[in-house]
Design an enzyme around this catalytic site. Structure first.
Site, short mmCIF file in Angstrom:
data_model
loop_
_atom_site.label_atom_id
_atom_site.label_comp_id
_atom_site.label_asym_id
_atom_site.label_seq_id
_atom_site.Cartn_x
_atom_site.Cartn_y
_atom_site.Cartn_z
CG HIS A 9 -5.20 -1.84 9.50
ND1 HIS A 9 -4.74 -1.16 10.60
CD2 HIS A 9 -5.79 -0.91 8.71
CE1 HIS A 9 -5.06 0.11 10.47
NE2 HIS A 9 -5.68 0.29 9.34
CG ASN A 38 -1.82 1.14 1.33
OD1 ASN A 38 -1.41 2.27 1.07
ND2 ASN A 38 -3.07 0.92 1.70
NE ARG A 40 -7.60 11.17 5.80
CZ ARG A 40 -7.96 10.57 6.94
NH1 ARG A 40 -7.12 9.79 7.57
NH2 ARG A 40 -9.17 10.73 7.44
CD GLU A 84 -6.75 -0.39 1.45
OE1 GLU A 84 -6.80 0.72 2.01
OE2 GLU A 84 -5.94 -1.26 1.77
NE ARG A 106 -9.45 8.32 4.57
CZ ARG A 106 -9.63 7.47 5.60
NH1 ARG A 106 -8.85 6.43 5.76
NH2 ARG A 106 -10.60 7.67 6.46
CG HIS A 135 -8.37 4.02 1.41
ND1 HIS A 135 -8.51 3.88 2.77
CD2 HIS A 135 -9.60 4.34 0.94
CE1 HIS A 135 -9.78 4.10 3.10
NE2 HIS A 135 -10.46 4.39 2.01
CB THR A 150 -9.34 1.50 7.59
OG1 THR A 150 -8.94 2.18 6.41
CG2 THR A 150 -10.71 0.91 7.39
CG HIS A 197 0.83 6.24 4.77
ND1 HIS A 197 -0.13 7.20 5.07
CD2 HIS A 197 0.36 5.07 5.26
CE1 HIS A 197 -1.12 6.62 5.73
NE2 HIS A 197 -0.85 5.33 5.86
CD GLU A 250 -7.00 -6.36 3.38
OE1 GLU A 250 -7.22 -6.15 2.17
OE2 GLU A 250 -6.22 -5.66 4.06
#
Ligand code: PXP
Length: 239
Positions: free
Chosen positions: A191, A7, A49, A70, A45, A43, A101, A10, A151
């Protein structure tokens, strides 16, 4: 072989913090793939963000491994997914005030709405996974909703305050995994996973075929570079 989904949200978080054009999550994804990532996860969102719409189209045009999107089961995002057609979509709950999440999707409590979202995404040719807490009722509801995969949220295990709580959370994950393995759902997990806690999870849950890992890899990549950070995690999965 267990698949590693990296992922790269970030990387975009760092870019958005200053409104610059760097660092580029697509470049990070290419480094991750070179180091063994089997899939790239992002993701999109509703508050945008970190990952932006243009990142999604650039990723789809650039990477040669599956893109796992996601997303909340929100009309705007479902429409985007159906248009850009990532290889897979993972439906997650989303709250604007959360840092990340925080819990799994309540599929059992929103059976009709989630089932409709799954149906629309599958009709667009997208494999659909549901991000759920490790509870047998949520596994059963995911089957009922027509999902291809689940998941399992490993966050409660990873954030457990002590060894006793961690053992209880790992047992919940084990029971949910074994329950899901009686059917045909693909079982994924993710996660909060990092270099210290992932090996224990892999050993406890042999039925899991895919892990999606983000924050710990990107945080490590800041220090050692993306290829080394992904390579270290990949070696844990193929060991
Ligand atoms: N899987 C899902 C469904 C997520 O929402 C996230 C966080 O975006 C992850 C995996 C990755 O979690 P982490 O960043 O803690 O590794």
């Amino acid at each position: 072989m267990i698949r590693l989904g990296v992922n790269v949200d970030h990387v975009a978080t760092l870019r958005q913090a200053r409104g610059t054009t760097y660092p580029d999550p697509v470049a990070a994804a290419l480094d991750a793939i070179r180091a063994g990532a089997d899939q790239i996860t992002v993701h999109l969102r509703e508050d945008r963000r970190h990952i932006q719409d243009a990142d999604i189209t650039r990723l789809i045009d650039t990477i040669d491994v599956p893109l796992n999107l996601e997303m909340a089961a929100a009309e705007e995002i479902i429409a985007i997914a159906c248009r850009v057609k990532p290889a897979s979509a993972t439906l997650v709950p989303e709250r604007r005030e959360e840092l990340t999440t925080e819990g799994g999707l309540d599929v059992a409590g929103n059976q009709k709405a989630i089932g409709d979202a799954v149906g629309r995404l599958k009709e667009a040719g997208i494999r659909v996974s549901l991000f759920i807490d490790p509870e047998c009722a949520q596994v059963d509801a995911s089957v009922e909703a027509g999902a291809d995969a689940i998941e399992l949220h490993t966050g409660a295990y990873c954030d457990a305050p002590d060894a006793r709580a961690a053992a209880a959370e790992l047992e919940r994950l084990r029971i949910a995994t074994q329950h899901a393995a009686k059917g045909t759902l693909e079982i994924c997990a993710g996660h909060g996973l990092n270099l210290d806690n992932t090996a224990t999870v892999i050993e406890a849950l042999p039925e899991v075929v895919e892990y999606n890992i983000g924050h710990a890899i990107i945080a490590r990549a800041v220090i050692v570079g993306m290829e080394q950070a992904v390579g270290e995690m990949k070696r844990l999965l193929v060991r």
